[in-house]
Scaffold this active site. Structure first.
Site, PDB file in Angstrom:
ATOM      1  N   ASP A  11      26.997  17.476  75.846  1.00  0.00           N
ATOM      2  CA  ASP A  11      26.182  18.571  76.378  1.00  0.00           C
ATOM      3  C   ASP A  11      25.645  18.091  77.722  1.00  0.00           C
ATOM      4  O   ASP A  11      24.658  17.363  77.775  1.00  0.00           O
ATOM      5  CB  ASP A  11      25.040  18.909  75.421  1.00  0.00           C
ATOM      6  N   GLU A  70      30.676  21.075  76.843  1.00  0.00           N
ATOM      7  CA  GLU A  70      30.205  22.452  76.931  1.00  0.00           C
ATOM      8  C   GLU A  70      30.418  22.973  78.345  1.00  0.00           C
ATOM      9  O   GLU A  70      30.147  22.279  79.317  1.00  0.00           O
ATOM     10  CB  GLU A  70      28.721  22.544  76.568  1.00  0.00           C
ATOM     11  N   ASP A 142      19.211  18.021  72.729  1.00  0.00           N
ATOM     12  CA  ASP A 142      20.425  17.767  73.517  1.00  0.00           C
ATOM     13  C   ASP A 142      21.506  17.084  72.681  1.00  0.00           C
ATOM     14  O   ASP A 142      22.689  17.412  72.800  1.00  0.00           O
ATOM     15  CB  ASP A 142      20.077  16.919  74.747  1.00  0.00           C
TER      16      ASP A 142
END
Length: 176
Positions: A11, A70, A142
């Site tokens: 991420d 992502e 996160d």
């Protein structure tokens, strides 16, 4: 023949980049590791270098077979979107430097695959990550997002089964 696949989910973020590693053995998902790469308040090039170096160390230590990042969403502020894209680029470079293919999913696809709702809240994603991986406690937001990336990929992402989505993106429910 190797059945187990190790997946590193990332991420990306300029200040905090989450990572999560899971093993997939058939339909069974097992937690391996997760955490965050936190950059100091320094120049952009030094932050990107720190992201690249830290993720490279994680890859060398854990030997993932696949990497999932992502995709960047278009933010209201174009400058923020560009900065996030650069952090994402550093993450992708870490994978490519280690000869790993990179798959990409949107936040909508990840939430859909993990929670069943593409518009789920962060807390819902975090709760499902804990439940799916049978974790004793909550990972940081996160790290949970990174683990969700890995889970999405392990499940084939958006109901795509075992079809590789490397090099493709979703647009209106179709691979393009």
């Amino acid at each position: 023949m190797k059945n187990k696949t190790r997946i590193l989910g990332i991420d990306p973020g300029l200040r905090i980049t989450g990572f999560g590693i899971i093993d997939k053995d058939g339909a069974v998902l097992t937690y391996v590791s997760s955490g965050c790469v936190k950059t100091l308040d320094q120049s952009l090039p030094l932050r990107l270098k720190q992201i690249l170096n830290n993720l490279n160390e994680i890859i060398v230590q854990h030997h993932p077979d696949q990497v999932v990042v992502e995709q960047v969403f278009v933010n209201v502020n174009p400058k923020t979107t560009l900065l996030l894209g650069q952090a994402r680029g550093a993450a992708i470079c870490a994978a490519v430097l280690n000869n790993l293919e990179v798959s990409e999913y949107t936040a909508l696809q990840i939430k859909q695959a993990v929670v069943g709702n593409g518009h789920a809240k962060k807390e819902q994603v975090q709760a499902m990550v804990v439940r799916l991986l049978k974790l004793a406690g909550n990972p940081s937001a996160d790290a949970a997002d990174a683990l969700a990336c890995a889970i999405c990929h392990a499940h084939g992402g958006s109901g795509l089964g075992h079809i590789s989505t490397t090099g493709y993106r979703m647009k209106r429910g179709r691979l393009v």
